[in-house]
Write an enzyme that holds these catalytic residues in place. Structure first.
Site, PDB file in Angstrom:
ATOM      1  N   CYS A  55     -16.351  19.656  34.990  1.00 15.35           N
ATOM      2  CA  CYS A  55     -17.442  20.468  34.349  1.00 15.35           C
ATOM      3  C   CYS A  55     -17.129  21.756  33.930  1.00 15.35           C
ATOM      4  O   CYS A  55     -17.470  22.072  32.778  1.00 15.35           O
ATOM      5  CB  CYS A  55     -18.480  20.435  35.390  1.00 15.35           C
ATOM      6  N   CYS A  60     -18.644  19.792  30.914  1.00 14.10           N
ATOM      7  CA  CYS A  60     -20.374  20.381  30.438  1.00 14.10           C
ATOM      8  C   CYS A  60     -20.466  21.560  29.902  1.00 14.10           C
ATOM      9  O   CYS A  60     -20.511  21.909  28.662  1.00 14.10           O
ATOM     10  CB  CYS A  60     -21.058  20.603  31.732  1.00 14.10           C
ATOM     11  N   LYS A  63     -17.765  22.213  26.546  1.00 16.02           N
ATOM     12  CA  LYS A  63     -18.534  21.184  25.593  1.00 16.02           C
ATOM     13  C   LYS A  63     -19.939  21.835  25.113  1.00 16.02           C
ATOM     14  O   LYS A  63     -19.936  21.916  23.918  1.00 16.02           O
ATOM     15  CB  LYS A  63     -18.841  19.988  26.395  1.00 16.02           C
ATOM     16  N   TYR A 189     -21.947   9.156  25.856  1.00 16.27           N
ATOM     17  CA  TYR A 189     -22.623  10.454  25.319  1.00 16.27           C
ATOM     18  C   TYR A 189     -21.563  11.401  24.945  1.00 16.27           C
ATOM     19  O   TYR A 189     -21.739  12.300  24.100  1.00 16.27           O
ATOM     20  CB  TYR A 189     -23.540  10.960  26.515  1.00 16.27           C
ATOM     21  N   GLU A 193     -21.387  13.367  21.549  1.00 21.59           N
ATOM     22  CA  GLU A 193     -21.542  14.898  21.566  1.00 21.59           C
ATOM     23  C   GLU A 193     -20.313  15.453  20.597  1.00 21.59           C
ATOM     24  O   GLU A 193     -20.454  16.361  19.784  1.00 21.59           O
ATOM     25  CB  GLU A 193     -21.381  15.311  22.782  1.00 21.59           C
ATOM     26  N   HIS A 447     -49.255  26.068  22.052  1.00 22.83           N
ATOM     27  CA  HIS A 447     -49.081  26.145  20.668  1.00 22.83           C
ATOM     28  C   HIS A 447     -48.565  27.118  19.803  1.00 22.83           C
ATOM     29  O   HIS A 447     -48.712  28.255  20.331  1.00 22.83           O
ATOM     30  CB  HIS A 447     -50.569  25.777  19.925  1.00 22.83           C
ATOM     31  N   GLU A 452     -45.522  20.489  23.108  1.00 19.14           N
ATOM     32  CA  GLU A 452     -47.070  20.288  23.386  1.00 19.14           C
ATOM     33  C   GLU A 452     -47.353  18.807  22.802  1.00 19.14           C
ATOM     34  O   GLU A 452     -48.315  18.356  23.290  1.00 19.14           O
ATOM     35  CB  GLU A 452     -47.981  21.315  22.597  1.00 19.14           C
TER      36      GLU A 452
HETATM   37  C1  LIG Z   1     -16.503  15.968  27.825  1.00 17.12           C
HETATM   38  C2  LIG Z   1     -17.362  15.916  29.165  1.00 17.12           C
HETATM   39  C3  LIG Z   1     -18.611  16.450  29.306  1.00 17.12           C
HETATM   40  C4  LIG Z   1     -19.599  16.208  30.359  1.00 17.12           C
HETATM   41  N1  LIG Z   1     -20.889  16.905  30.091  1.00 17.12           N
HETATM   42  C5  LIG Z   1     -21.639  17.035  31.184  1.00 17.12           C
HETATM   43  C6  LIG Z   1     -23.098  17.313  31.101  1.00 17.12           C
HETATM   44  O1  LIG Z   1     -23.307  18.108  29.930  1.00 17.12           O
HETATM   45  N2  LIG Z   1     -23.662  17.286  32.146  1.00 17.12           N
HETATM   46  C7  LIG Z   1     -23.452  16.820  33.099  1.00 17.12           C
HETATM   47  O2  LIG Z   1     -24.103  16.616  34.233  1.00 17.12           O
HETATM   48  N3  LIG Z   1     -22.154  16.366  33.618  1.00 17.12           N
HETATM   49  C8  LIG Z   1     -21.469  16.285  32.503  1.00 17.12           C
HETATM   50  N4  LIG Z   1     -20.202  15.614  32.665  1.00 17.12           N
HETATM   51  C9  LIG Z   1     -19.809  15.014  33.822  1.00 17.12           C
HETATM   52  C10 LIG Z   1     -19.243  16.153  34.949  1.00 17.12           C
HETATM   53  O3  LIG Z   1     -18.262  17.034  34.304  1.00 17.12           O
HETATM   54  C11 LIG Z   1     -18.989  15.181  36.038  1.00 17.12           C
HETATM   55  O4  LIG Z   1     -19.841  14.024  36.446  1.00 17.12           O
HETATM   56  C12 LIG Z   1     -18.613  16.187  37.191  1.00 17.12           C
HETATM   57  O5  LIG Z   1     -17.613  17.235  36.623  1.00 17.12           O
HETATM   58  C13 LIG Z   1     -18.300  15.346  38.674  1.00 17.12           C
HETATM   59  O6  LIG Z   1     -17.888  16.251  39.542  1.00 17.12           O
HETATM   60  P1  LIG Z   1     -16.749  15.736  40.520  1.00 17.12           P
HETATM   61  O7  LIG Z   1     -16.925  17.090  41.723  1.00 17.12           O
HETATM   62  O8  LIG Z   1     -16.929  14.502  41.118  1.00 17.12           O
HETATM   63  O9  LIG Z   1     -15.295  15.741  40.002  1.00 17.12           O
HETATM   64  P2  LIG Z   1     -14.653  16.696  39.143  1.00 17.12           P
HETATM   65  O10 LIG Z   1     -15.464  17.886  38.591  1.00 17.12           O
HETATM   66  O11 LIG Z   1     -14.084  16.080  38.017  1.00 17.12           O
HETATM   67  O12 LIG Z   1     -13.371  17.651  40.099  1.00 17.12           O
HETATM   68  C14 LIG Z   1     -12.747  16.727  40.684  1.00 17.12           C
HETATM   69  C15 LIG Z   1     -11.632  17.842  41.136  1.00 17.12           C
HETATM   70  O13 LIG Z   1     -10.448  17.145  41.751  1.00 17.12           O
HETATM   71  C16 LIG Z   1      -9.180  17.484  41.601  1.00 17.12           C
HETATM   72  N5  LIG Z   1      -8.328  16.538  42.003  1.00 17.12           N
HETATM   73  C17 LIG Z   1      -8.222  15.250  41.921  1.00 17.12           C
HETATM   74  N6  LIG Z   1      -7.328  14.583  42.559  1.00 17.12           N
HETATM   75  C18 LIG Z   1      -6.650  15.613  43.365  1.00 17.12           C
HETATM   76  C19 LIG Z   1      -5.747  15.318  44.338  1.00 17.12           C
HETATM   77  N7  LIG Z   1      -5.196  14.453  44.697  1.00 17.12           N
HETATM   78  N8  LIG Z   1      -5.256  16.572  45.123  1.00 17.12           N
HETATM   79  C20 LIG Z   1      -6.098  17.781  44.604  1.00 17.12           C
HETATM   80  N9  LIG Z   1      -7.169  18.017  43.765  1.00 17.12           N
HETATM   81  C21 LIG Z   1      -7.598  16.693  43.147  1.00 17.12           C
HETATM   82  C22 LIG Z   1      -9.174  17.565  39.901  1.00 17.12           C
HETATM   83  O14 LIG Z   1      -8.226  18.546  39.446  1.00 17.12           O
HETATM   84  C23 LIG Z   1     -10.601  18.013  39.710  1.00 17.12           C
HETATM   85  O15 LIG Z   1     -10.785  19.591  39.625  1.00 17.12           O
HETATM   86  C24 LIG Z   1     -19.052  15.599  31.497  1.00 17.12           C
HETATM   87  C25 LIG Z   1     -17.915  15.347  31.541  1.00 17.12           C
HETATM   88  C26 LIG Z   1     -17.218  15.227  30.413  1.00 17.12           C
HETATM   89  C27 LIG Z   1     -15.653  14.573  30.636  1.00 17.12           C
END
Ligand SMILES: Cc1cc2nc3c(=O)[nH]c(=O)nc-3n(C[C@H](O)[C@H](O)[C@H](O)COP(=O)(O)OP(=O)(O)OC[C@H]3O[C@@H](n4cnc5c(N)ncnc54)[C@H](O)[C@@H]3O)c2cc1C
Length: 465
Positions: A55, A60, A63, A189, A193, A447, A452
């Site tokens: 994110c 997010c 983006k 999406y 976007e 308004h 609205e």
């Molecule tokens: C282009 C794009 C736009 C988006 N826009 C939106 C939006 O506008 N609104 C919205 O709500 N959501 C949006 N999302 C979705 C949102 O980013 C994800 O749903 C959210 O980040 C998920 O959170 P998470 O904690 O599951 O994983 P992540 O945020 O992906 O975090 C996972 C972390 O784990 C780390 N990791 C993975 N494996 C290992 C390992 N073995 N050891 C150590 N670290 C590790 C990764 O490096 C990463 O930092 C978007 C996604 C994308 C790709």
């Protein structure tokens, strides 16, 4: 085997190095770790790439910054109708990306401080699960009473010849220059976007989607309205089209579609979905079951098939949104360290698409409501926003309410138009509270706003024959 909690906080189980070891410092992992630490748990979090996860770094936040940038091209043009004269606006991609990078770096620092101020130990590196209570990062082993998998998801790329010439959203945020011609493959999406971003910044954009219409799962009126508006803006939408092959050619890239049609571009971006990031973590080896997509199978409390291993966020492939990952992370902390077993609430999760124009949506689509409730009423309005009476821009706003006829309860609100996400967030509260159409109607509007219309619209769509 519930945790024993003493009055003054957790009695630490010193058998383990930590009470909770979180793998992945993204939206979900950070929240779960901070809240757990606030309840007295000893918490470590491993991160291999960037604090804040998808994110903050490649999702997010960057983006939306690019979406703001893209909208200026219309804003400059629209100013003329309000008496403004500007020189010829010039856009500098490198400056935008540098400014975006600086802001993301600042946010990385904010996340670092949030974690350390909460008492969470940050461990840099790739973590793997060795057994139900042990995690390995590099040469080090750490034991924990609970392990939380919060490793997110990763873009999937179709296996077609030449796929290696294309990028995904991960790379789109770091391009050195704005490509003049872009082809986006995929109709989710993220694809929609980025089509808006590249188009708004001046590229010629084609978006290819293999289905009849993009944004599967959204209300059909939303999908159709957005397709019409994007087409009016000049984005070339190709539905029922599938990419067969990509080749490097002189001066760019050539895409061949099934059926033989070819298109050329300088950049091809796949936005063809994301897979749970669970490979190489050692999960199945310790008994954590994954589904056919590789997502961790969890119960309502995010507990995996191994009782000491939990999983949240995108790696569980439930609702892949930041606020959902955060809610799941908090729920795990409540369950494990605050003696308050908590299930996240997935009802009426609102969402937005930051396309040009925006989409905002909450609750059931018309199609879902018909299937579940049978008799429904649909109210729909489409109008040219007040602003565009002077700009002359041919952009329509569409708003729609789906209502259960038997109870008058509003089941779904959908919008395509400026600030749709901002407007729908408030309506999500009304829907969660079970508001009826009668209550919408008795609410006084503000308004003149577009919002609205949600409380003034009486235009019921006739039932389909
Ligand atoms: C282009 C794009 C736009 C988006 N826009 C939106 C939006 O506008 N609104 C919205 O709500 N959501 C949006 N999302 C979705 C949102 O980013 C994800 O749903 C959210 O980040 C998920 O959170 P998470 O904690 O599951 O994983 P992540 O945020 O992906 O975090 C996972 C972390 O784990 C780390 N990791 C993975 N494996 C290992 C390992 N073995 N050891 C150590 N670290 C590790 C990764 O490096 C990463 O930092 C978007 C996604 C994308 C790709």
């Amino acid at each position: 085997m519930g945790l024993k909690v003493e009055k003054k906080g957790l009695r630490h189980m010193d058998r383990y190095d930590y009470d909770l070891f979180t793998i992945g410092a993204g939206s979900g992992g950070v929240r779960a770790s901070r809240v757990s630490a606030s309840y007295g748990a000893r918490v470590a979090i491993a991160e291999e790439r960037y604090l804040g996860g998808t994110c903050v770094n490649v999702g997010c936040i960057p983006k939306k910054l690019l979406v703001y940038a893209a909208h200026f091209s219309e804003d400059f043009a629209d100013g003329a109708g309000f008496g403004w004269t500007l020189g010829v606006p010039r856009f500098d991609w490198a400056r935008l990306i540098a400014n975006k990078d600086r802001e993301i770096e600042r946010l990385n620092g904010v996340y670092h401080k949030l974690l350390t101020d909460s008492g969470v130990t940050i461990i840099d590196g790739h973590a793997e699960v060795l057994n139900p209570h042990t995690v390995v990062v590099g040469e080090e082993r750490y034991t924990a009473r609970y392990i939380l998998i919060a490793t997110g998801s990763w873009p999937s790329v179709p296996k077609i010849p030449g796929a290696e010439h294309a990028i995904t959203s991960n790379e789109a945020f770091f391009l050195r220059a704005l490509p003049p011609r872009v082809i986006i493959v995929g109709g989710g999406y993220v694809g929609v976007e980025f089509a808006g971003i590249f188009h708004g910044l001046g590229a010629r954009v084609t978006q290819i989607h293999r289905g009849r219409l993009f944004l599967r799962g959204f209300d059909d009126d939303v999908r159709e309205t957005l397709a019409a508006e994007m087409t009016k803006k000049g984005i070339d939408l190709r539905f029922n089209a599938e990419v067969k092959e990509i080749e490097k050619v002189k001066g760019g890239m050539r895409v061949t579609l099934e059926g033989g049609l070819t298109l050329e571009a300088d950049l091809i971006m796949f936005a063809t979905g994301r897979w749970p990031n669970t490979r190489g973590l050692g999960l199945e080896e310790v008994g954590v079951r994954l589904n056919e997509k590789g997502a961790v199978i969890v119960d309502d409390y995010s507990r995996s098939t191994v009782p000491s291993v939990y999983a949240i966020g995108d790696c569980t492939d439930r609702l892949k949104l930041t606020p959902v990952a955060i809610a799941e992370g908090r729920a795990v902390a409540e369950t494990l360290f605050n003696q308050s077993p908590t299930k996240p609430n997935y009802a009426n999760v609102p969402s937005a698409v930051f396309s040009l124009p925006n989409v905002g949506t909450v609750g059931l689509t018309e199609r879902e409501a018909r299937q579940r409730y049978g008799k429904i009423d649909v109210y729909r309005t489409a109008f040219r926003p007040l602003k565009h009476t002077l700009t002359g821009r041919d952009e329509m706003t569409m708003m729609k309410l789906v209502v259960d006829r038997a109870t008058d309860r509003v089941l779904g609100c959908h919008m395509v138009g400026p600030e749709a996400g901002e407007i729908i967030q408030g309506l999500a509260i009304a829907i969660s509270c079970g508001a009826t159409k009668g209550q919408f109607d008795s609410t006084i509007g503000i308004h003149p706003t577009a919002a609205e219309e949600f409380v003034t619209t009486r235009s019921r769509v006739p039932d389909p024959a």
